[in-house]
Design a protein around this motif. Structure first.
Motif, short mmCIF file in Angstrom:
data_model
loop_
_atom_site.label_atom_id
_atom_site.label_comp_id
_atom_site.label_asym_id
_atom_site.label_seq_id
_atom_site.Cartn_x
_atom_site.Cartn_y
_atom_site.Cartn_z
N GLY A 102 -40.79 8.11 20.07
CA GLY A 102 -41.29 9.42 20.42
C GLY A 102 -42.63 9.76 19.79
N GLY B 269 -31.68 6.28 14.79
CA GLY B 269 -32.46 7.50 14.97
C GLY B 269 -33.93 7.29 14.66
N ALA B 270 -34.22 6.49 13.63
CA ALA B 270 -35.61 6.18 13.29
C ALA B 270 -36.30 5.49 14.46
CB ALA B 270 -35.68 5.32 12.04
N MET C 287 -43.47 9.31 16.32
CA MET C 287 -43.51 9.58 14.88
C MET C 287 -44.37 8.52 14.18
SD MET C 287 -41.89 12.12 13.45
CE MET C 287 -40.74 13.42 13.92
N LEU D 252 -37.17 8.12 17.05
CA LEU D 252 -38.29 8.92 16.60
C LEU D 252 -39.61 8.15 16.71
CD1 LEU D 252 -36.71 10.63 13.47
CD2 LEU D 252 -37.28 11.72 15.64
N ARG D 253 -39.57 6.87 16.36
CA ARG D 253 -40.78 6.05 16.46
C ARG D 253 -41.25 5.96 17.91
NH1 ARG D 253 -45.63 4.81 14.96
NH2 ARG D 253 -46.17 2.61 15.13
N ILE E 146 -41.36 7.15 9.38
CA ILE E 146 -40.31 6.14 9.48
C ILE E 146 -40.02 5.56 8.10
CG2 ILE E 146 -39.60 4.01 10.64
CD1 ILE E 146 -40.03 6.52 12.46
#
Length: 199
Positions: free
Chosen positions: A175, A168-169, A177, A172-173, A182
């Protein structure tokens, strides 16, 4: 009669892997593959049959080469189980925050792009994810034997949670983030490793 052109098949697969890794299967054309490999269409077809076959070879190359490096800290026999887990979480965090090209993980990208429509791609990715979860779970079991993680914790379930946070991290990265977010996920993942209950 012209002699067939000779080339290093492993290098061709690696060049194709990097192209697929950056642009995905559908975003990579045959012209792209001829450009990055230096081979003509006839040579590519002769060696790999079609684009999908070359893509599957690239996935295998990624799993055996890149992921062995990524997972090395989980398998380090010189470290305790808990240290292996913590080192791995921070190692993945550093890779994610340093990824300025947004490549992420080829397996994750392939799952998002093709997992629902290509059974063979889905099978290979599931096989890799299962192995990844097993490596995490084995480090958890080692930490439990060392007395560093609560023996009541289910290693397989805890490994799945850690795997989900790491994957998931990455999403998100990709995307957008920021690195601090992170890093916060990494800290939370480490905090989920339960210490043994006081007697």
């Amino acid at each position: 009669m012209a002699r067939p052109r000779k080339f290093d098949e492993a290098e061709v697969v690696r060049a194709a892997r990097d192209q697929f890794w950056l642009h995905g299967f559908n975003g990579t054309s045959l012209d792209d593959l001829t450009d990055v490999t230096g081979l003509g269409r006839g040579s590519l077809y002769g060696a790999f049959t079609d684009k999908r076959t070359l893509f599957l070879r690239a996935l295998d190359d990624y799993a055996t080469a890149v992921m062995d490096q990524v997972l090395a800290d989980l398998r380090d026999p010189e470290k305790s189980g808990r240290d292996r887990l913590i080192d791995h979480i921070w190692s993945i965090t550093r890779l994610l925050t340093a990824d300025t090209k947004g490549r992420g993980c080829l397996m994750a990208k392939s799952a998002a792009e093709m997992g629902a429509t290509d059974k063979e791609v889905a099978r290979r990715i599931r096989k890799w994810l299962d192995a990844y979860q097993r490596d995490i779970a084995e480090a958890i079991r080692a930490a439990q034997r060392d007395g560093d993680i609560d023996p009541a914790a289910d290693p397989d379930e805890l490994a799945l949670v850690i795997l989900a946070l790491l994957r998931g991290a990455e999403a998100l990265r990709k995307g957008g983030m920021p690195p601090r977010a992170i890093a916060a996920i990494a800290e939370r993942a480490i905090a989920l490793l339960p210490r043994p209950q006081a007697a």
